[in-house]
Enzyme design. Sequence first.
Site, PDB file in Angstrom:
ATOM      1  N   ASP A  24       0.823  -1.208   0.000  1.00 37.71           N
ATOM      2  CA  ASP A  24       0.000   0.000   0.000  1.00 37.71           C
ATOM      3  C   ASP A  24       0.859   1.262   0.000  1.00 37.71           C
ATOM      4  O   ASP A  24       2.082   1.189   0.162  1.00 37.71           O
ATOM      5  CB  ASP A  24      -0.966  -0.002   1.202  1.00 37.71           C
ATOM      6  CG  ASP A  24      -0.315  -0.472   2.498  1.00 37.71           C
ATOM      7  OD1 ASP A  24       0.930  -0.434   2.593  1.00 37.71           O
ATOM      8  OD2 ASP A  24      -1.048  -0.876   3.416  1.00 37.71           O
TER       9      ASP A  24
ATOM     10  N   ASN B 272      -7.761  -2.885  14.225  1.00 39.42           N
ATOM     11  CA  ASN B 272      -9.146  -3.196  13.853  1.00 39.42           C
ATOM     12  C   ASN B 272      -9.227  -4.413  12.926  1.00 39.42           C
ATOM     13  O   ASN B 272     -10.282  -4.697  12.368  1.00 39.42           O
ATOM     14  CB  ASN B 272      -9.800  -1.968  13.198  1.00 39.42           C
ATOM     15  CG  ASN B 272      -9.100  -1.540  11.908  1.00 39.42           C
ATOM     16  OD1 ASN B 272      -8.197  -2.205  11.435  1.00 39.42           O
ATOM     17  ND2 ASN B 272      -9.533  -0.418  11.344  1.00 39.42           N
TER      18      ASN B 272
ATOM     19  N   HIS C   6      -7.453  -4.813  10.101  1.00 38.00           N
ATOM     20  CA  HIS C   6      -7.150  -4.592   8.678  1.00 38.00           C
ATOM     21  C   HIS C   6      -5.860  -5.303   8.290  1.00 38.00           C
ATOM     22  O   HIS C   6      -4.976  -5.513   9.114  1.00 38.00           O
ATOM     23  CB  HIS C   6      -7.137  -3.097   8.319  1.00 38.00           C
ATOM     24  CG  HIS C   6      -5.983  -2.293   8.806  1.00 38.00           C
ATOM     25  ND1 HIS C   6      -6.051  -0.943   9.038  1.00 38.00           N
ATOM     26  CD2 HIS C   6      -4.690  -2.634   9.098  1.00 38.00           C
ATOM     27  CE1 HIS C   6      -4.877  -0.501   9.434  1.00 38.00           C
ATOM     28  NE2 HIS C   6      -4.038  -1.495   9.492  1.00 38.00           N
TER      29      HIS C   6
ATOM     30  N   GLU D  23      -9.842  -2.108   5.219  1.00 40.34           N
ATOM     31  CA  GLU D  23     -10.482  -1.806   6.492  1.00 40.34           C
ATOM     32  C   GLU D  23     -11.741  -2.653   6.677  1.00 40.34           C
ATOM     33  O   GLU D  23     -12.360  -3.081   5.691  1.00 40.34           O
ATOM     34  CB  GLU D  23     -10.865  -0.318   6.528  1.00 40.34           C
ATOM     35  CG  GLU D  23      -9.690   0.654   6.358  1.00 40.34           C
ATOM     36  CD  GLU D  23      -8.878   0.846   7.633  1.00 40.34           C
ATOM     37  OE1 GLU D  23      -8.768  -0.091   8.449  1.00 40.34           O
ATOM     38  OE2 GLU D  23      -8.338   1.961   7.810  1.00 40.34           O
TER      39      GLU D  23
HETATM   40  P1  PGA Z   1       2.124  -1.627  12.654  1.00 41.75           P
HETATM   41  O1  PGA Z   1       0.910  -1.558  11.625  1.00 41.75           O
HETATM   42  O2  PGA Z   1       3.073  -2.625  12.108  1.00 41.75           O
HETATM   43  O3  PGA Z   1       2.726  -0.233  12.646  1.00 41.75           O
HETATM   44  O4  PGA Z   1       1.544  -2.015  13.971  1.00 41.75           O
HETATM   45  C1  PGA Z   1       0.349  -2.730  11.157  1.00 41.75           C
HETATM   46  C2  PGA Z   1      -0.847  -2.413  10.295  1.00 41.75           C
HETATM   47  O5  PGA Z   1      -1.528  -1.401  10.533  1.00 41.75           O
HETATM   48  O6  PGA Z   1      -1.131  -3.198   9.378  1.00 41.75           O
END
Ligand code: PGA
Length: 242
Positions: free
Chosen positions: A67, A135, A137, A142
């Site tokens: 992404d 959450n 995702h 999302e």
């Molecule tokens: P993080 O993010 O590795 O910074 O915890 C993971 C994500 O949001 O997919």
Amino acid sequence: MNIMTFQTNEELNQIAASIVASLVQTKPNAVLGLATGSTPIGLYQELIRLNQKGYVSFKNVKSYNLDEYVGLPADHSETYRTFMNTQLFDHIDIDKNNTYVPNGNAPDLDAECQYYDEMLAAASLDMQLLGIGHNGHIAFNEPDDQLHSGTHVVQLKEETRQANARFFSSIDEVPSQAITMGVGSILKAKMIMLIVRGAEKADIVKRALQGPITTEVPASLLQTHPNVVVLLDKEAAKHLDA
Ligand code: PGA
């Protein structure tokens, strides 16, 4: 699913790196799906170490990132392209022309998504690396009542912008949109490696790995994939049934 829990971050990083390195050793032109965020940094540091010691070469590897934010200037320190260069690509022998991150500044974002999907379909991911959001995702897919299969532009949830605000000087600077690979493209990878660290992810790990499969927890769709390896630290694993 093969779920492994580690007592230390160091062990987790070493095992994660050895899984990636063995894939690349047996298939030097492997196609890797890569991720950003704090989760993969320790793995990337270990891959840099293995590469600099000469144990593994990324010379013929191609990579596709999950992404990218929409609308951040290309030279902004928080673009995912900058993250990948500074955290990994600048320190290993990969050819940067073979590393792909969606272009969040493309004049036509829908055309960019289609172009990215065409590249992914032609390349065929050998392994996709994933973290998970609080959450549920995966990439920026999302929770919703339906999920996109292909690459698309997404409106980031407020909780996601808040979680990422730690990298910006204020939440107002966090972009509200991103381009993300879809769940369908992620699930097409031959192998998926999910890494999760920290007690604050323990609830979502339980829901994703042992809860119902639902688009409201996008990571729960990983339960449908035949070849997933999950690496957890002991805090992230603490709610899982044995
Ligand atoms: P993080 O993010 O590795 O910074 O915890 C993971 C994500 O949001 O997919």
